[in-house]
Structure formats: C-alpha cells, structure tokens
Write a protein that holds these residues in place. Structure first.
Motif, PDB file in Angstrom:
ATOM      1  N   ARG A 231      25.941   5.511 -39.571  1.00  0.00           N
ATOM      2  CA  ARG A 231      27.333   5.181 -39.214  1.00  0.00           C
ATOM      3  C   ARG A 231      27.468   3.717 -38.830  1.00  0.00           C
ATOM      4  O   ARG A 231      28.469   3.067 -39.168  1.00  0.00           O
ATOM      5  N   LEU A 232      26.468   3.181 -38.136  1.00  0.00           N
ATOM      6  CA  LEU A 232      26.511   1.754 -37.767  1.00  0.00           C
ATOM      7  C   LEU A 232      26.514   0.889 -39.026  1.00  0.00           C
ATOM      8  O   LEU A 232      27.301  -0.053 -39.159  1.00  0.00           O
TER       9      LEU A 232
ATOM     10  N   ALA B  37      29.925   1.318 -40.918  1.00  0.00           N
ATOM     11  CA  ALA B  37      31.047   0.649 -40.244  1.00  0.00           C
ATOM     12  C   ALA B  37      30.952  -0.857 -40.423  1.00  0.00           C
ATOM     13  O   ALA B  37      31.945  -1.531 -40.707  1.00  0.00           O
TER      14      ALA B  37
ATOM     15  N   LEU C 295      26.571   8.320 -26.343  1.00  0.00           N
ATOM     16  CA  LEU C 295      27.190   8.303 -27.674  1.00  0.00           C
ATOM     17  C   LEU C 295      27.261   9.709 -28.276  1.00  0.00           C
ATOM     18  O   LEU C 295      28.239  10.061 -28.929  1.00  0.00           O
ATOM     19  N   ARG C 296      26.205  10.494 -28.021  1.00  0.00           N
ATOM     20  CA  ARG C 296      26.216  11.875 -28.531  1.00  0.00           C
ATOM     21  C   ARG C 296      27.417  12.618 -27.959  1.00  0.00           C
ATOM     22  O   ARG C 296      28.136  13.312 -28.676  1.00  0.00           O
TER      23      ARG C 296
ATOM     24  N   PHE D  77      20.400  12.868 -34.631  1.00  0.00           N
ATOM     25  CA  PHE D  77      21.515  12.044 -34.178  1.00  0.00           C
ATOM     26  C   PHE D  77      21.218  10.557 -34.378  1.00  0.00           C
ATOM     27  O   PHE D  77      22.097   9.781 -34.734  1.00  0.00           O
ATOM     28  N   GLU D  78      19.945  10.205 -34.171  1.00  0.00           N
ATOM     29  CA  GLU D  78      19.573   8.782 -34.346  1.00  0.00           C
ATOM     30  C   GLU D  78      19.797   8.330 -35.787  1.00  0.00           C
ATOM     31  O   GLU D  78      20.309   7.239 -36.035  1.00  0.00           O
TER      32      GLU D  78
ATOM     33  N   LEU E 101      30.792  10.912 -29.401  1.00  0.00           N
ATOM     34  CA  LEU E 101      31.048  11.115 -30.832  1.00  0.00           C
ATOM     35  C   LEU E 101      31.195  12.590 -31.179  1.00  0.00           C
ATOM     36  O   LEU E 101      31.923  12.934 -32.112  1.00  0.00           O
TER      37      LEU E 101
ATOM     38  N   GLU F 119      36.192   5.415 -34.417  1.00  0.00           N
ATOM     39  CA  GLU F 119      35.627   6.245 -33.330  1.00  0.00           C
ATOM     40  C   GLU F 119      34.311   5.654 -32.849  1.00  0.00           C
ATOM     41  O   GLU F 119      34.048   5.582 -31.638  1.00  0.00           O
ATOM     42  N   LEU F 120      33.509   5.231 -33.808  1.00  0.00           N
ATOM     43  CA  LEU F 120      32.198   4.673 -33.448  1.00  0.00           C
ATOM     44  C   LEU F 120      32.361   3.399 -32.632  1.00  0.00           C
ATOM     45  O   LEU F 120      31.715   3.234 -31.589  1.00  0.00           O
TER      46      LEU F 120
ATOM     47  N   GLU G  86      34.893  14.751 -35.648  1.00  0.00           N
ATOM     48  CA  GLU G  86      33.690  15.549 -35.488  1.00  0.00           C
ATOM     49  C   GLU G  86      34.067  17.011 -35.233  1.00  0.00           C
ATOM     50  O   GLU G  86      33.483  17.926 -35.771  1.00  0.00           O
TER      51      GLU G  86
ATOM     52  N   LEU H   5      23.480   8.084 -36.410  1.00  0.00           N
ATOM     53  CA  LEU H   5      24.026   6.882 -35.766  1.00  0.00           C
ATOM     54  C   LEU H   5      23.697   5.645 -36.602  1.00  0.00           C
ATOM     55  O   LEU H   5      24.547   4.781 -36.830  1.00  0.00           O
TER      56      LEU H   5
ATOM     57  N   MET I 193      22.035   6.922 -26.087  1.00  0.00           N
ATOM     58  CA  MET I 193      22.059   8.059 -27.013  1.00  0.00           C
ATOM     59  C   MET I 193      22.828   9.236 -26.403  1.00  0.00           C
ATOM     60  O   MET I 193      23.646   9.870 -27.068  1.00  0.00           O
TER      61      MET I 193
ATOM     62  N   LEU J 251      31.236   2.681 -28.858  1.00  0.00           N
ATOM     63  CA  LEU J 251      30.341   1.564 -28.501  1.00  0.00           C
ATOM     64  C   LEU J 251      30.946   0.707 -27.395  1.00  0.00           C
ATOM     65  O   LEU J 251      30.248   0.218 -26.519  1.00  0.00           O
TER      66      LEU J 251
END
Lengths: 168, 320
Positions: free
Chosen positions: B10-11, B14, A152-153, B3-4, A156, A101-102, A162, B7, A149, A106
């Motif tokens: 998660r980065l 992954a 992506l918010r 969220f930062e 995601l 998903e990420l 989620e 993220l 941001m 991206l």
C-alpha cells in the motif's frame, strides 16, 4: 558553485526528485508539504554539493537530509499548523480512497514513528540503517515499529473500505 | 498476506500513484529554483556582512572624528546606513540598490508553467554545406528547432551533429569515425512527450543514445559506464529503436527492439526491452514479446523511430 556542480545537481534532481517526493509524501501525508520538504532538503544539500557528489553517495545523503528535516520540521510546524485533511482534486476511485486512508493513518503517528514506517517498509531499510538514519538505537526502532504496526493495523482495519471488503 | 506485506504494497502504491504528473521540465525547474535561491541567500549574506561592517566603521569613526573637532562644532549623528553605496555618498541606483530578497529571487516561473527560455544565443551559425532539417522543440521554449549534421573529413571526430535552437543557441557534439560505410544520421525525439529529449545518432550499425539537458548534448551511459548503444542487427542484440507505452502506465517508454524471424526470414515476434532513462544513465528494464507482428510492427522493429517520428523522414543525415 561552478557550472559543473550546477549541472551535476540538475541531473541529480531530474533523476531522483520523484523518488524523494514519494518518500516525502509518506513522511508528511500531504502533497504540498511533501514538495516543500523536498525543496528544503535539496536546498540544504546543494550548499555542500561538491563534497556530497565527490563522495559518490548523493542519494543516501539527500535521503538522510529529507528524513531529518521532516522530523525536525514537524516539531516546529506542529505548534502552528497541522494537516487535518486534504481536499480531493478529483473523484476518488477505490485506489485513491485506500491511499487517502493510508496517508491519514500515517498522519496520526508521531513523526519519528512515521519515519520508521517509511524507512522500514517503503524504503526497505534494515533496522540498523533506520536507527543510524534517525540517530537512535536499534532497540528504539524495534519498539517504534511494533507500536506503529499495532496502531496502523487498528486504524486501517477500521477504515471504511476495509470494513466493506470484510463484509463482502 | 501478512499485515507488513500489505502495508509495504500500500505504501508503494500510494507513493507511485501520487507523482504521476511529474515531468522532466518540472524537475529541471526545481533544480534551477534551488540554485537561484542559494545564490540569493549568499548574496544577501554578503550584503548583510557589508552593512554590518559599515555600521561598525561609522560607530568607531564618527566619535573619533567628533573627538577631534573644536568645542561647539556641529557633530553628525550616526545616520542609519543600509548599503555600502550610501557610505560612499553615491546616489542610490538600480545597480547598487538592495540585493534581492530570497522571496523575490524565488519568484521564477512556476515549475509547470509550460514554455521555458530557450538556449542562449551563441552567435554561431550552422556551417555552410551542412545538412539541416526542422526538428522538435529541443530546449522547451515552445518553438521548433533545427537539427544539423555535418561531416568534417580528416577531423578526429569526423561527424558533428546538433541543434540550432530558435533562440539562436547551438547544441552540438560529435561522433567518432567507425568502419560503417553508410551515412550517419541523427533523430531528436521527446520520449515521454514531457520534455525528456534524446538524440539517437546512428552510423548504420548501431545507435548512440544522447540526452539533451540544459542546452547540452550528453552521452547517456549504461551500467558499465559506457555510452548506451542500440544494435541494428550486427551483434544479435537488437534490430531497432522505438518509443511506445510498453508497460501500460500511460507514459511512452524508450524501447530497444529486436525482430525475430524464422528460418525462412518471416517475422515471428518482436522483443521489446524498456530502456529506463535516468538522467545521464540508462538501464535495461522489463522485456516483453509481441507475437505474430503485423507487417508495420515488423518494419518498425527494424528501424529507428520514436512515436510518429522516424529517422528516415524526420532525422538529418551526413548525406554522403
């Protein structure tokens, strides 16, 4: 190139290719393209290896080449091919699903915005370092970060895992 | 969690999960591939330049010669020329044919194709009287090699150790003399099981860490730029060396071990420090403690081992 240069280059690749590959995966969103990107960045860097290694900062240099190659590459490649999705090569566990998903989220970002995300939040670079690497102003990095941001918010939080997590 | 931060996590997750299958042989194969491609590019560029120069020469020389011929004499047209060899009138041969293209030059074995070519034969043999013993496959050609250790009295670096590979290559280095009265010994081991070959060279007081790369023995340096050494109980930093998956990531780690005992000499715990290997560099990583070690764990913490290999059984010594 001398034997010593080759040996120094080999050591560099042994020590740093994995970290380059990780950044490249996030920059491209695809393992195959990531490997190609790293290979290209290494080839570009090897041409000047004597100079790069004598300056003592080969890691920073090769990372810079990786990022600039990825953005220019994408411009060229976007006209002909794009990764739409990847075929899973194994049963996807929860981590794998979240990773996919990420990466998919991206991939929807424009290449420079994606590079900003990777540099700021994966490589933990400052706004000034990111701006220098991408050849733009700090203001542009701030704008791109904020937009990335938000995007992506949105992406995601809309992703299935989620949503399931929220329901639980 | 913001969220930062999420993220960021998660980065990292992954990226970490994506490259679990990378290995030492793959990295060196990639490096060799880059070097080969670059050489091929340079050769091609040189060939193109030579061809261009030849065509230019023909373009200038033929009309000039033709201009001097009597009227009506046959004039040779500018034939397409693709190599300098053809300019000299020599027949094409395997040695002066077209240069390899980058694509053919890059058709080296795939990065993860398994066995590689062994170290090239140097014609050297292990000196007579040297202690030797079969050891692991050090050069990745799929065949076991032979470790050796010899003492050279009077020499500045009194002990030479290394490996004679099955392909006939010799990888060697030397150990300086120290005051240790016990025999020197060396154990070759593949830390991760994927070709990350090291040599642990011991003088009984400490163990020097060496890496084997591209048919060379290279001293691994610590953060201070000195050769990384493990203590064997003489400086208080450690008592042994081992290899085990200490961080639970599925890959074996090189470990510095320290056996801790109570005042009566009974083992109370084993401290394990992961040694992060990074090419010719090594750094101390995470530390963990094994409480109440078994007799076997305690014995292992006081010796030099790597997985199933032990210095006592699999190492080779100077034997004095």
């Amino acid at each position: 190139m001398s034997e010593e240069t080759d040996e120094s280059f080999r050591w560099f690749v042994v020590a740093h290719r994995r970290s380059l590959l990780r950044s490249a995966l996030l920059l491209t969103g695809d393992r195959g393209h990531a490997e190609d990107l790293v290979q290209t960045a290494l080839l570009k860097s090897y041409r000047h290896w004597d100079r790069i290694s004598s300056r003592g900062e080969p890691v920073a240099y090769v990372h810079r080449v990786l990022v600039t190659t990825s953005t220019s590459w994408w411009r060229r490649r976007s006209a002909t091919e794009q990764v739409m999705d990847t075929i899973p090569d194994r049963a996807a566990g929860p981590d794998q699903q979240r990773d996919d998903e990420l990466l998919q989220a991206l991939r929807t970002l424009p290449p420079r915005m994606r590079a900003v995300v990777v540099l700021r939040f994966y490589e933990d670079r400052s706004e000034a370092q990111t701006a220098e690497l991408l050849g733009c102003s700090v203001g542009t990095v701030k704008t791109q970060t904020s937009r990335a941001m938000a995007r992506l918010r949105e992406l995601l939080s809309a992703a299935p895992t989620e949503r399931e997590a929220v329901r639980q | 969690m913001s969220f930062e931060s999420e993220l960021r996590n998660r980065l990292h997750g992954a990226a970490r999960r994506a490259d679990a299958e990378s290995d030492y042989y793959e990295e060196t194969a990639v490096a060799d591939n880059v070097i080969t491609r670059r050489r091929a590019q340079r050769r091609n560029r040189a060939a193109v330049l030579v061809s261009a120069a030849a065509v230019l020469l023909i373009g200038v020389a033929v009309p000039a010669i033709a201009g001097r011929l009597p009227a009506g004499a046959p004039v040779a047209g500018p034939a397409p020329v693709s190599s300098a060899a053809q300019q000299t009138g020599e027949p094409p041969s395997a040695t002066n044919g077209p240069e390899p293209t980058p694509s053919s030059a890059t058709s080296s074995p795939p990065a993860s194709s398994g066995a590689r070519a062994g170290c090239p034969s140097s014609g050297e043999s292990i000196p007579a009287g040297t202690n030797s013993k079969p050891t692991i496959d050090v050069d990745g050609d799929g065949r076991p090699d032979t470790a050796f250790f010899s003492e050279q009295p009077g020499a500045q670096n009194g002990f030479t150790f290394g490996v004679r590979t099955a392909s006939g290559g010799v990888v060697r280095s030397s150990m300086g003399l120290s005051g240790s009265p016990v025999e020197r010994s060396v154990l070759f081991a593949d830390v991760t099981g994927r070709g990350e070959v090291i040599a642990l060279a011991s003088d009984g007081r400490q163990v020097q860490l060496w890496a084997v790369s591209t048919c060379r023995l290279i001293p691994v340096q610590n953060a201070q730029g000195q050769q990384y050494t493990f203590d064997l109980g003489y400086s208080g930093y450690g008592t042994g060396v081992g290899c085990a998956d200490a961080d639970g990531d599925g890959t074996r780690d090189l470990l510095g071990l320290k056996l801790v005992t109570d005042s009566g000499g009974s083992p109370t715990s084993v401290e394990r420090t992961i040694i992060a290997l990074n090419g010719p560099h090594a750094a101390n990583g995470a530390r963990s403690i094994v409480p109440a070690p078994t007799a076997a764990e305690a014995a292992r913490a006081g010796s030099i081992t790597c997985g199933d290999l032990t210095m006592a059984a699999d190492g080779v010594s100077s034997g004095h």
